[in-house]
Design an enzyme around this catalytic site. Structure first.
Site, short mmCIF file in Angstrom:
data_model
loop_
_atom_site.label_atom_id
_atom_site.label_comp_id
_atom_site.label_asym_id
_atom_site.label_seq_id
_atom_site.Cartn_x
_atom_site.Cartn_y
_atom_site.Cartn_z
N ARG A 1 0.75 -1.14 0.04
CA ARG A 1 0.18 -0.01 -0.30
C ARG A 1 0.89 1.35 -0.05
O ARG A 1 2.10 1.37 0.61
CB ARG A 1 -0.82 -0.06 1.29
CG ARG A 1 -1.93 -0.90 1.29
CD ARG A 1 -3.07 -0.46 0.25
NE ARG A 1 -4.53 -1.31 0.20
CZ ARG A 1 -4.47 -2.41 -0.55
NH1 ARG A 1 -3.56 -2.58 -1.36
NH2 ARG A 1 -5.85 -3.28 -0.54
N GLU B 1 -3.53 7.36 -4.70
CA GLU B 1 -4.13 6.81 -6.06
C GLU B 1 -5.43 7.34 -6.35
O GLU B 1 -6.17 7.62 -5.72
CB GLU B 1 -4.02 5.34 -5.99
CG GLU B 1 -2.88 4.88 -5.64
CD GLU B 1 -2.75 3.06 -5.31
OE1 GLU B 1 -3.95 2.54 -5.56
OE2 GLU B 1 -1.88 2.52 -4.75
N HIS C 1 -1.21 0.12 -9.91
CA HIS C 1 -1.85 -0.83 -8.88
C HIS C 1 -2.30 -2.18 -9.65
O HIS C 1 -3.54 -2.48 -9.68
CB HIS C 1 -2.84 -0.07 -8.02
CG HIS C 1 -3.11 -0.88 -6.82
ND1 HIS C 1 -3.57 -0.34 -5.68
CD2 HIS C 1 -3.20 -2.24 -6.52
CE1 HIS C 1 -3.73 -1.07 -4.81
NE2 HIS C 1 -3.73 -2.36 -5.38
C1 8YV Z 1 -6.80 -4.58 -6.01
C2 8YV Z 1 -5.63 -5.02 -3.86
O1 8YV Z 1 -6.46 -3.34 -6.48
O2 8YV Z 1 -6.24 -7.25 -2.98
C3 8YV Z 1 -5.88 -6.06 -2.73
O3 8YV Z 1 -6.03 -5.81 -1.54
O4 8YV Z 1 -5.08 -4.10 -3.50
C4 8YV Z 1 -5.86 -5.33 -5.23
O5 8YV Z 1 -5.96 -6.71 -5.58
C5 8YV Z 1 -8.22 -4.47 -5.44
O6 8YV Z 1 -8.63 -4.92 -4.33
C6 8YV Z 1 -9.30 -4.95 -6.39
O7 8YV Z 1 -10.60 -4.76 -5.96
#
Ligand code: 8YV
Length: 319
Positions: A234, A263, A281
Site C-alpha cells: 500500500r 491513487e 496498482h
Molecule cells: C486490487 C488489492 O487492486 O487485493 C488487494 O488488496 O489491492 C488489489 O488486489 C483491489 O482489491 C481490487 O478490488
C-alpha cells in the site's frame, strides 16, 4: 438467498466480473452514498450488505448510517480502508479474498525487480527512440541473480516472493512482527536493519495505521545509493515524500512502485524520474485472478445470506 432481493451498497465501482452476478441476486445501489446522497438516505435503512474493493473506504460514519448492515464483502486481500473495529462492534461481518491472488502479486513483484534492475522499460524506449542505432549500446545495468533480497512482511504473498527469489539464487532475509520458525530465511527485527543488509527491499505488508510510513528516510538511507525499493503493498507504508527526495538526491538507487499514497494520482516529481518503474496498482490485475477474486467475493455474500459459514472472513487479529 431470502425471497426479497437484498439491498446492497457498492461503495466503489464494481468489477465487471462481479457486477452482473450481484445484480442478478441483489438490489445493487451503485455508489449511491456519493452520487445521490438524498436517494441514499431513503434506502440506507434497508441496506444489509456492502460490496467493496481492496482500496475502498468504509468509515465508522458510513457504517453508522446503515442500521441494517450485516456484511461487508471486500474484493481484495487488503481491507485497511474498512473500519473493521466499528463493524465488529455492531456484529457486522467482514470478508476479503486472501489466497487467490498470491501468485499474481508475487509474479508481478519479480517482474518489477527485474524491470528496475535491468531497466527493461528504459531499454524498450531506447529501441523505440532510435537510440540503439544513433548512440550504440545502452548503459550497463545491474545483476539480480545472487543479490540480497529483503522482504518487509512475510505473509502468504511475501513467502511466494521468497520462493520465486530462490530460483534467482538470491540471499533472502525478512522482517515481520515476529520471526517465523518454519522459514529458512534470516530474520531482522527492524526494516532499517533489513535494508542495510539488502540490495532489493520489497514491501508486502498490510496497510493501515500500524504500518504507516514504516519505510521512512532512515530505512531508505540504509538501503542506500545502490539499493532498489519495490512497493507492492500500500502507498501508505512508504513515506512518499522521503522516497522522492532520496531518489532525486541519489541517496537511493532506484524504485519500482505499484502503489502510491493518493491513487490514482502519482506526484509529477516521481513521474519525472526516468529510471523509476511505475505501474497502476496492477498486482492482482489479470483476468484469471480477478475472476477468482470476484467468485470468492460473491461466494461470501451467497454463503452469508444462505445462513452458511463465511468462506473467508477477515482474521480476528490481523497479525
Ligand atoms: C486490487 C488489492 O487492486 O487485493 C488487494 O488488496 O489491492 C488489489 O488486489 C483491489 O482489491 C481490487 O478490488
Amino acid at each position: 438467498m431470502s425471497e426479497l432481493p437484498i439491498d446492497l451498497l457498492a461503495v466503489s465501482m464494481l468489477s465487471p466480473l462481479l457486477a452482473p452476478r450481484l445484480q442478478a441476486s441483489f438490489t445493487v445501489h451503485d455508489r449511491l452514498h456519493e452520487l445521490d446522497p438524498a436517494a441514499f438516505r431513503l434506502v440506507a435503512p434497508r441496506i444489509r450488505a456492502i460490496a467493496a474493493g481492496g482500496e475502498s473506504r468504509v468509515s465508522a460514519e458510513l457504517i453508522g448510517q446503515l442500521p441494517a448492515l450485516e456484511l461487508i464483502a471486500v474484493m481484495g486481500v487488503g481491507y485497511d480502508g474498512i473500519d473493521v473495529a466499528a463493524a465488529k462492534s455492531r456484529g457486522i461481518q467482514v470478508t476479503h479474498t486472501p489466497g487467490v491472488l498470491n501468485d499474481e502479486v508475487a509474479d508481478l513483484t519479480l517482474g518489477l525487480m527485474l524491470s528496475a534492475a535491468r531497466q527493461i522499460p528504459a531499454a524498450d524506449r531506447y529501441v523505440r527512440d532510435g537510440k540503439w542505432a544513433s548512440q550504440g549500446a545502452m548503459p550497463l545495468t545491474r545483476k539480480m541473480s545472487g543479490a540480497r533480497l529483503g522482504i518487509v512482511g512475510m505473509g502468504r504473498i511475501g513467502q511466494g516472493i521468497a520462493r520465486r527469489a530462490v530460483a534467482f539464487e538470491m540471499v533472502i532475509s525478512y522482517t515481520a512482527r515476529s520471526a517465523k520458525a518454519d522459514l529458512p530465511w534470516r530474520f531482522f527485527e527492524t526494516p532499517e536493519e533489513l535494508a542495510a543488509a539488502s540490495d532489493f527491499l520489497v514491501v508486502i505488508t498490510p496497510g493501515g495505521n500500524d504500518t504507516r510510513h514504516l519505510i521512512n528516510a532512515a530505512v531508505l538511507n540504509a538501503l542506500g545509493p545502490e539499493g532498489i525499493l519495490v512497493n507492492v503493498a500500500r502507498g501508505s507504508v512508504v513515506d512518499e515524500e522521503a522516497l522522492i527526495t532520496a531518489l532525486e538526491t541519489g541517496r537511493l538507487g532506484g524504485a519500482a512502485l505499484d502503489v502510491f499514497a493518493t491513487e490514482p494520482h502519482v506526484p509529477e516529481r516521481l513521474r519525472l524520474l526516468p529510471h523509476v518503474i511505475l505501474t497502476p496498482h496492477i498486482g492482482s490485475a489479470t483476468a484469471q485472478t480477478r475472476q477468482s477474486m470476484a467468485d470468492l467475493t460473491f461466494g461470501n455474500l451467497e454463503a452469508y445470506f444462505a445462513g452458511k459459514p463465511l468462506l473467508t472472513p477477515v482474521p480476528e487479529c490481523r497479525f
